[in-house]
Design a protein around this motif. Structure first.
Motif, PDB file in Angstrom:
ATOM      1  N   PHE A 147     -23.412  69.652  43.110  1.00  0.00           N
ATOM      2  CA  PHE A 147     -23.674  68.642  42.094  1.00  0.00           C
ATOM      3  C   PHE A 147     -25.085  68.089  42.305  1.00  0.00           C
ATOM      4  CE2 PHE A 147     -19.054  68.570  42.596  1.00  0.00           C
ATOM      5  CZ  PHE A 147     -18.623  68.572  41.276  1.00  0.00           C
ATOM      6  N   GLU A 148     -25.813  67.898  41.218  1.00  0.00           N
ATOM      7  CA  GLU A 148     -27.141  67.303  41.281  1.00  0.00           C
ATOM      8  C   GLU A 148     -27.190  66.122  40.323  1.00  0.00           C
ATOM      9  OE1 GLU A 148     -31.802  68.465  40.373  1.00  0.00           O
ATOM     10  OE2 GLU A 148     -30.376  70.054  40.884  1.00  0.00           O
ATOM     11  N   ILE A 149     -27.400  64.935  40.863  1.00  0.00           N
ATOM     12  CA  ILE A 149     -27.442  63.736  40.025  1.00  0.00           C
ATOM     13  C   ILE A 149     -28.816  63.625  39.378  1.00  0.00           C
ATOM     14  CG2 ILE A 149     -27.259  61.232  39.980  1.00  0.00           C
ATOM     15  CD1 ILE A 149     -25.240  61.423  42.242  1.00  0.00           C
ATOM     16  N   ARG A 150     -28.825  63.553  38.055  1.00  0.00           N
ATOM     17  CA  ARG A 150     -30.068  63.522  37.295  1.00  0.00           C
ATOM     18  C   ARG A 150     -30.089  62.316  36.365  1.00  0.00           C
ATOM     19  NH1 ARG A 150     -29.790  69.866  35.533  1.00  0.00           N
ATOM     20  NH2 ARG A 150     -29.955  70.741  37.640  1.00  0.00           N
TER      21      ARG A 150
ATOM     22  N   LYS B 203      -9.920  57.147  48.856  1.00  0.00           N
ATOM     23  CA  LYS B 203     -11.044  56.724  49.673  1.00  0.00           C
ATOM     24  C   LYS B 203     -12.279  56.642  48.782  1.00  0.00           C
ATOM     25  CE  LYS B 203     -13.979  58.009  53.624  1.00  0.00           C
ATOM     26  NZ  LYS B 203     -14.207  59.013  54.707  1.00  0.00           N
ATOM     27  N   PHE B 204     -13.024  55.535  48.903  1.00  0.00           N
ATOM     28  CA  PHE B 204     -14.198  55.321  48.061  1.00  0.00           C
ATOM     29  C   PHE B 204     -15.435  55.998  48.647  1.00  0.00           C
ATOM     30  CE2 PHE B 204     -12.446  50.976  46.467  1.00  0.00           C
ATOM     31  CZ  PHE B 204     -11.613  51.638  45.586  1.00  0.00           C
ATOM     32  N   TYR B 205     -16.256  56.562  47.752  1.00  0.00           N
ATOM     33  CA  TYR B 205     -17.559  57.136  48.088  1.00  0.00           C
ATOM     34  C   TYR B 205     -18.582  56.617  47.073  1.00  0.00           C
ATOM     35  CZ  TYR B 205     -15.020  60.758  50.771  1.00  0.00           C
ATOM     36  OH  TYR B 205     -14.210  61.440  51.651  1.00  0.00           O
ATOM     37  N   LYS B 206     -19.840  56.533  47.486  1.00  0.00           N
ATOM     38  CA  LYS B 206     -20.905  56.229  46.549  1.00  0.00           C
ATOM     39  C   LYS B 206     -21.116  57.438  45.635  1.00  0.00           C
ATOM     40  CE  LYS B 206     -23.429  53.153  49.690  1.00  0.00           C
ATOM     41  NZ  LYS B 206     -24.713  52.940  50.427  1.00  0.00           N
ATOM     42  N   PHE B 207     -21.638  57.179  44.434  1.00  0.00           N
ATOM     43  CA  PHE B 207     -21.915  58.274  43.505  1.00  0.00           C
ATOM     44  C   PHE B 207     -22.857  59.296  44.137  1.00  0.00           C
ATOM     45  CE2 PHE B 207     -23.505  59.335  38.929  1.00  0.00           C
ATOM     46  CZ  PHE B 207     -22.653  60.421  38.875  1.00  0.00           C
TER      47      PHE B 207
ATOM     48  N   GLN C 260     -22.908  60.283  47.016  1.00  0.00           N
ATOM     49  CA  GLN C 260     -22.184  61.076  48.016  1.00  0.00           C
ATOM     50  C   GLN C 260     -21.247  62.098  47.371  1.00  0.00           C
ATOM     51  OE1 GLN C 260     -20.544  57.444  49.979  1.00  0.00           O
ATOM     52  NE2 GLN C 260     -21.380  58.315  51.883  1.00  0.00           N
ATOM     53  N   ILE C 261     -21.495  62.463  46.133  1.00  0.00           N
ATOM     54  CA  ILE C 261     -20.560  63.299  45.392  1.00  0.00           C
ATOM     55  C   ILE C 261     -20.300  64.637  46.082  1.00  0.00           C
ATOM     56  CG2 ILE C 261     -22.410  64.140  43.852  1.00  0.00           C
ATOM     57  CD1 ILE C 261     -20.231  64.325  41.646  1.00  0.00           C
TER      58      ILE C 261
ATOM     59  N   ILE D  63     -19.201  54.601  40.813  1.00  0.00           N
ATOM     60  CA  ILE D  63     -20.438  54.847  40.076  1.00  0.00           C
ATOM     61  C   ILE D  63     -21.213  53.555  39.863  1.00  0.00           C
ATOM     62  CG2 ILE D  63     -21.360  55.731  37.891  1.00  0.00           C
ATOM     63  CD1 ILE D  63     -18.829  57.570  37.849  1.00  0.00           C
ATOM     64  N   ASP D  64     -20.509  52.457  39.637  1.00  0.00           N
ATOM     65  CA  ASP D  64     -21.141  51.154  39.467  1.00  0.00           C
ATOM     66  C   ASP D  64     -20.870  50.316  40.710  1.00  0.00           C
ATOM     67  OD1 ASP D  64     -22.077  48.672  38.787  1.00  0.00           O
ATOM     68  OD2 ASP D  64     -20.889  48.464  36.955  1.00  0.00           O
TER      69      ASP D  64
END
Length: 374
Positions: free
Chosen positions: A15-18, A340-344, A346-347, A366-367
């Motif tokens: 995954f690449e966050i753009r 379990k929560f992850y930051k966006f 850290q996808i 995400i927010d």
């Protein structure tokens, strides 16, 4: 408008966050949703790796939760500020939808798995090129646009970060039991695989009044959680010589009335059938490319057994998700114990933890500014 989105460019790519993905304009029956969080599901991984294929590049995610920012002029059930869980899209007009079975929508594949919106238009573009979507939702985004039928309103006092998987994994597992198998009090059920879908099925078996709710897995920590969530018995299939006999031993030699396979592994699916009592039914619900060899006479006919496939738990999201939330409030459906929560950002780590089994249900927040209950 430009949004932030996690894009998969090709089969097996990370995954690449753009920040330059263009979101489609709203239609008359659309909602624009600010995404708060999204679960990661094994169906996302099936598309990322090409086990199931839509198209590339693609924005995945289909267990989203968020806050409505805008509504189209034909929207009647939502307003800005509403908290929503997103699920699949059923057209509402075909014979199956009109019968109340949107998971069998005649346009299901076109509406959810074609990579474009139900009207055929692009959901996302990047530098003038189309980017495929998933479930007319694509929740791995900062903002998305969905049809009114994709959304389910939820109470604002609930922690919205936890709720997204109710739109797929949890409703699939529980719905398979509550809507399709429909065990009666005193029946018995075995669930093969204790990921999010399996644990949801297992909790639904307990809610239904099954006297034996047997969880089967190869990871002791998951089986411990299964016991905490209501399994009457657990079996580590790596530690017994014969899983089928172990199930039969727990049921007085008879086997179970119902089985649910969430693994998609051919040998496990076969075990789920062999572990049935006479007249029993096994439900296969995993996304898989494995194939099972069946001797229809000996495996099915002799003992009146059935094997069925179930899509999305035969659910009506607008009915079943609120029902699951009520069970949650009653302490009977503690789905959040799997999360379990992850930051966006850290996808890729979150997805790897999902694939390895380290985390049962990763949640991408995400927010980061979202405050539960507000």
């Amino acid at each position: 408008m430009k949004i932030q989105a996690a894009v998969v460019d090709k089969q097996n790519a990370d995954f690449e966050i753009r920040d330059d993905v263009e979101l489609a304009d709203m239609g008359p029956d659309d909602l624009q949703v600010h995404m708060v969080a999204s679960g990661i599901c094994h169906s996302d991984e099936a598309l990322r790796t090409g086990v199931a294929v839509i198209d590339y590049p693609i924005v995945l995610g289909h267990e989203g939760s968020g806050i409505v920012e805008k509504v189209g002029p034909e929207v009647t059930q939502f307003k800005p500020g509403d908290h929503v869980v997103l699920s699949f899209y059923g057209c509402g007009n075909c014979k199956s939808c009109l019968k109340g079975i949107p998971t069998q929508c005649e346009n299901y594949a076109a509406n959810n798995l074609s990579g474009v919106r139900p009207d055929g238009s692009a959901h996302f573009t990047e530098k003038g090129h189309n980017v495929a979507d998933m479930f007319d939702q694509s929740s791995f985004t900062s903002t998305t646009v969905v049809r009114e039928r994709n959304a389910v309103k939820v109470d604002k006092d609930l922690d919205l970060r936890k709720l997204g998987p109710l739109g797929c994994g949890y409703v699939t597992g529980s719905g398979t039991v509550l809507n399709t198998l429909k065990p009666k009090p005193g029946d018995t059920i075995a669930v093969f695989g204790t990921g999010a879908v399996g644990l949801a099925a297992m909790m639904a078996g307990r809610i239904s009044g099954c006297t034996k709710v047997i969880a089967i897995d190869i990871v002791d920590s998951r089986l411990d959680l299964a016991k905490e969530l209501g399994a009457t018995d657990v079996i580590n299939s790596k530690k017994v010589d014969d899983v089928v006999k172990a199930v039969q031993d727990l049921t007085g030699g008879y086997g179970v009335n119902y089985a649910v396979d969430t693994t998609g592994v051919a040998s496990v699916i076969s075990d789920s059938i062999q572990a049935l009592a006479q007249g029993g039914t096994s439900a296969a619900i995993a996304v898989t490319n494995h194939h099972v060899d069946l001797d229809t006479w000996n495996d099915l006919c002799v003992n009146d057994k059935s094997v069925i496939g179930v899509n999305m738990g035969d659910s009506i999201p607008q009915v079943d998700i609120p029902r699951l939330i009520e069970f949650y409030k009653m302490g009977q459906f503690d789905f959040d114990k799997t999360e379990k929560f992850y930051k966006f950002s850290q996808i890729n780590e979150a997805n790897a933890d999902s694939v390895s089994g380290k985390t049962i249900k990763p949640i991408l927040v995400i927010d980061d500014s979202y405050v539960p209950g507000k």
